[in-house]
Design an enzyme around this catalytic site. Structure first.
Site, PDB file in Angstrom:
ATOM      1  N   ARG A 176      -6.770  -5.844  -6.416  1.00  0.00           N
ATOM      2  CA  ARG A 176      -7.307  -5.205  -5.213  1.00  0.00           C
ATOM      3  C   ARG A 176      -8.027  -3.882  -5.538  1.00  0.00           C
ATOM      4  O   ARG A 176      -9.044  -3.557  -4.944  1.00  0.00           O
ATOM      5  CB  ARG A 176      -6.151  -4.955  -4.232  1.00  0.00           C
ATOM      6  CG  ARG A 176      -6.545  -4.265  -2.938  1.00  0.00           C
ATOM      7  CD  ARG A 176      -7.337  -5.159  -2.030  1.00  0.00           C
ATOM      8  NE  ARG A 176      -7.829  -4.397  -0.879  1.00  0.00           N
ATOM      9  CZ  ARG A 176      -8.924  -4.687  -0.197  1.00  0.00           C
ATOM     10  NH1 ARG A 176      -9.647  -5.735  -0.530  1.00  0.00           N
ATOM     11  NH2 ARG A 176      -9.290  -3.961   0.820  1.00  0.00           N
ATOM     12  N   CYS A 228       1.213   5.758   9.695  1.00  0.00           N
ATOM     13  CA  CYS A 228       0.535   4.676   8.980  1.00  0.00           C
ATOM     14  C   CYS A 228      -0.349   3.929   9.965  1.00  0.00           C
ATOM     15  O   CYS A 228       0.037   3.701  11.117  1.00  0.00           O
ATOM     16  CB  CYS A 228       1.571   3.727   8.375  1.00  0.00           C
ATOM     17  SG  CYS A 228       0.844   2.290   7.549  1.00  0.00           S
ATOM     18  N   ASP A 229      -1.525   3.512   9.497  1.00  0.00           N
ATOM     19  CA  ASP A 229      -2.465   2.827  10.381  1.00  0.00           C
ATOM     20  C   ASP A 229      -2.258   1.316  10.420  1.00  0.00           C
ATOM     21  O   ASP A 229      -2.818   0.639  11.270  1.00  0.00           O
ATOM     22  CB  ASP A 229      -3.901   3.111   9.935  1.00  0.00           C
ATOM     23  CG  ASP A 229      -4.181   2.538   8.550  1.00  0.00           C
ATOM     24  OD1 ASP A 229      -3.446   2.881   7.614  1.00  0.00           O
ATOM     25  OD2 ASP A 229      -5.114   1.729   8.402  1.00  0.00           O
ATOM     26  N   HIS A 243       5.512  -0.049   6.101  1.00  0.00           N
ATOM     27  CA  HIS A 243       5.073  -1.294   5.459  1.00  0.00           C
ATOM     28  C   HIS A 243       6.222  -2.294   5.359  1.00  0.00           C
ATOM     29  O   HIS A 243       6.250  -3.142   4.459  1.00  0.00           O
ATOM     30  CB  HIS A 243       4.485  -1.033   4.060  1.00  0.00           C
ATOM     31  CG  HIS A 243       3.134  -0.383   4.107  1.00  0.00           C
ATOM     32  ND1 HIS A 243       2.409  -0.092   2.981  1.00  0.00           N
ATOM     33  CD2 HIS A 243       2.388   0.039   5.145  1.00  0.00           C
ATOM     34  CE1 HIS A 243       1.266   0.481   3.320  1.00  0.00           C
ATOM     35  NE2 HIS A 243       1.237   0.572   4.630  1.00  0.00           N
ATOM     36  N   ASN A 254      -0.404   7.533   1.076  1.00  0.00           N
ATOM     37  CA  ASN A 254       0.524   6.493   0.633  1.00  0.00           C
ATOM     38  C   ASN A 254       1.232   6.896  -0.663  1.00  0.00           C
ATOM     39  O   ASN A 254       0.758   7.784  -1.357  1.00  0.00           O
ATOM     40  CB  ASN A 254      -0.240   5.181   0.414  1.00  0.00           C
ATOM     41  CG  ASN A 254      -0.340   4.370   1.685  1.00  0.00           C
ATOM     42  OD1 ASN A 254       0.595   4.308   2.465  1.00  0.00           O
ATOM     43  ND2 ASN A 254      -1.481   3.739   1.894  1.00  0.00           N
ATOM     44  N   ARG A 291      -4.498   3.526  -9.516  1.00  0.00           N
ATOM     45  CA  ARG A 291      -4.104   2.378  -8.686  1.00  0.00           C
ATOM     46  C   ARG A 291      -4.267   1.077  -9.479  1.00  0.00           C
ATOM     47  O   ARG A 291      -3.422   0.175  -9.395  1.00  0.00           O
ATOM     48  CB  ARG A 291      -4.955   2.324  -7.411  1.00  0.00           C
ATOM     49  CG  ARG A 291      -4.660   1.074  -6.578  1.00  0.00           C
ATOM     50  CD  ARG A 291      -5.421   1.038  -5.273  1.00  0.00           C
ATOM     51  NE  ARG A 291      -5.138  -0.200  -4.562  1.00  0.00           N
ATOM     52  CZ  ARG A 291      -5.582  -0.499  -3.349  1.00  0.00           C
ATOM     53  NH1 ARG A 291      -6.333   0.367  -2.698  1.00  0.00           N
ATOM     54  NH2 ARG A 291      -5.287  -1.640  -2.776  1.00  0.00           N
ATOM     55  N   TYR A 315       2.852  -6.633   5.283  1.00  0.00           N
ATOM     56  CA  TYR A 315       3.311  -6.275   3.942  1.00  0.00           C
ATOM     57  C   TYR A 315       4.604  -6.968   3.546  1.00  0.00           C
ATOM     58  O   TYR A 315       4.963  -6.988   2.368  1.00  0.00           O
ATOM     59  CB  TYR A 315       3.497  -4.756   3.833  1.00  0.00           C
ATOM     60  CG  TYR A 315       2.205  -4.008   3.667  1.00  0.00           C
ATOM     61  CD1 TYR A 315       1.709  -3.694   2.404  1.00  0.00           C
ATOM     62  CD2 TYR A 315       1.471  -3.602   4.777  1.00  0.00           C
ATOM     63  CE1 TYR A 315       0.521  -3.011   2.245  1.00  0.00           C
ATOM     64  CE2 TYR A 315       0.276  -2.915   4.631  1.00  0.00           C
ATOM     65  CZ  TYR A 315      -0.200  -2.622   3.364  1.00  0.00           C
ATOM     66  OH  TYR A 315      -1.378  -1.949   3.225  1.00  0.00           O
TER      67      TYR A 315
END
Length: 440
Positions: free
Chosen positions: A283, A169-170, A199, A147, A93, A263
């Site tokens: 992040r 998706c939350d 998103h 994701n 990531r 998003y």
């Protein structure tokens, strides 16, 4: 009442304890006979698994619990697979975020080049788990929130069309929790209309259970504050999320007839995002220094003490959503939920084969889509561009096509030119040699 067997795929994740805590909180409505954690990272899962084993022994001694790296053990006889895998973990990531930023492009987990890179890694992992399920538990449901959900959903639509998978998706739920807090009511009392891609969506209607229109009050608040509001139990309470919720003011201003998903800032204000991102500390670094350390520290503390009394594990928003979905499928509750599903006319003037995020009614046979009618030209145009990115990524994975992945990056609203897209792609290929199919 029937008891269920659950497998959590991604058992070594920092989110796993939160899911288990939420499952414990809902034992009366959703009783569990057996819970198994599955991960291909033995060492990481052992820490979470040992700690959760101690927790469950104290709080639910009747529940059969195990953790394993053996697919046959994990998936045999299971009713639900809750999947939240991260192929490449946070180390990859970090590369997803920092490589685009080298070229002045948004570096984000699920949006733009970073989301494309992550998607190319995730597809194979999810397909592998679906194949294990087909072999060992063909009647089980996969509840997938790995994701980037949009790319994963498109890949499963194309490559495993008969599989019993529901992609969710939350994030919309997290935003609805904020909406409810703004309004002073429970999120369970919100009745919404929503459309988009994962998103990448908009609320067109928010009412209470009596049918009263809540949009004017919400719009008045969002115009000044975005979705920024103090929530004591908020798990996204660090500064970067505070800024994201505030930035919704500017996203909302582009189309004040709707309320946006957070998003969308990455697509509508990519220059702003890059200017406000530290290319050396993204992040991913914040998560590794924050939640990653906190959860594993709490787990090791439980193991050392041999007790989970007063432990630092907390149930979280996305865990509650997954439990609600499992209950709806198990007990035919006919709950209205946002799912990522094949459009097939639910949005009238949009690609019927697109995987869209819309409200559905969930019961024992799966879901029924709620038609969202026609959508405005602005959103339609943005969505057509983004769904083409997602489809090209999946085709690139299927065909091993360098050309199609370059096209996907070029088409992303976050990337300024084909030349920049090519430079980012070449760097991403080098970083992902261990994970991506070979491109030619």
């Amino acid at each position: 009442m029937r008891q269920f067997s659950i497998t959590i795929a991604g058992g070594g994740s920092t989110f796993t304890p939160g899911i288990i805590m939420m499952l414990l909180d809902h034992q009366e409505e959703f009783p569990i006979r057996r819970l198994c954690l599955y991960d291909n990272d033995r060492e990481r899962q052992a820490v979470i698994g040992q700690a959760c084993g101690i927790l469950l022994k104290e709080r639910a001694p009747q529940m059969e619990f195990s953790y394993t790296v053996d697919p046959e053990e994990a998936f045999t006889g299971t009713d639900f697979v809750m999947a939240h895998i991260r192929v490449g973990k946070y180390a990859m990531r970090e590369k997803d975020e920092k490589i685009p930023l080298k070229y002045g492009v948004v570096g984000q987990e699920t949006c733009g080049p970073g989301g494309i890179a992550y998607g190319m890694r995730s597809i194979g992992g999810i397909l592998e788990i679906l194949d294990y399920m087909e072999q060992y538990s063909p009647n089980a449901w996969m509840l997938n929130y790995s994701n980037p959900a949009a790319i994963v959903a498109e890949a499963t639509r194309r490559l495993r069309p008969g599989s019993r998978i529901i992609n969710i998706c939350d994030m919309p739920l997290g935003i609805m929790v904020r909406m409810a807090k703004i309004l002073g009511i429970s999120e369970k009392d919100l009745d919404i209309s929503y459309f988009g891609l994962n998103h990448f969506g908009w609320w067109t209607q928010v009412k209470d259970k009596d049918g009263n229109d809540l949009m004017p009050r919400l719009k008045e608040y969002v115009r000044e504050n975005g979705y920024d509001i103090n929530i004591e139990t908020d798990q996204h309470a660090d500064q970067s999320w505070h800024e994201t919720f505030l930035k919704v003011r500017d996203v909302y201003a582009v189309d004040p007839d709707t309320l946006p998903n957070t998003y969308l800032k990455y697509y509508l204000y990519p220059d702003y995002v890059v200017e406000h991102t530290d290319p050396h500390h993204t992040r991913a670094n914040q998560v590794m220094e924050g939640r990653e350390k906190e959860v594993f520290s709490a787990a090791r503390d439980i193991i050392e003490k041999g007790s989970a009394k007063g432990c630092g594990f907390m149930a979280d928003d996305h865990a509650s959503y997954i439990v609600d979905l499992a209950r709806a499928l198990a007990f035919n509750t006919k709950e209205k939920m946002l799912l990522i599903v094949p459009n097939e006319g639910a949005i009238e003037n949009f690609d019927p084969e697109a995987m869209v995020e819309i409200p559905c009614i969930v019961g024992k046979d799966g879901y029924e889509k709620i038609s969202q009618g026609r959508i405005p030209q602005f959103q339609k145009g943005m969505m057509e561009q983004q769904v083409s990115v997602e489809k090209l990524v999946v085709e690139a994975w299927m065909e091993g096509s360098y050309q199609k992945l370059w096209q996907a990056l070029t088409l992303s609203r976050t990337v300024p030119s084909a030349a920049v897209a090519k430079k980012i792609l070449d760097d991403l290929i080098e970083a992902n040699r261990e994970y991506w199919p070979e491109l030619h």
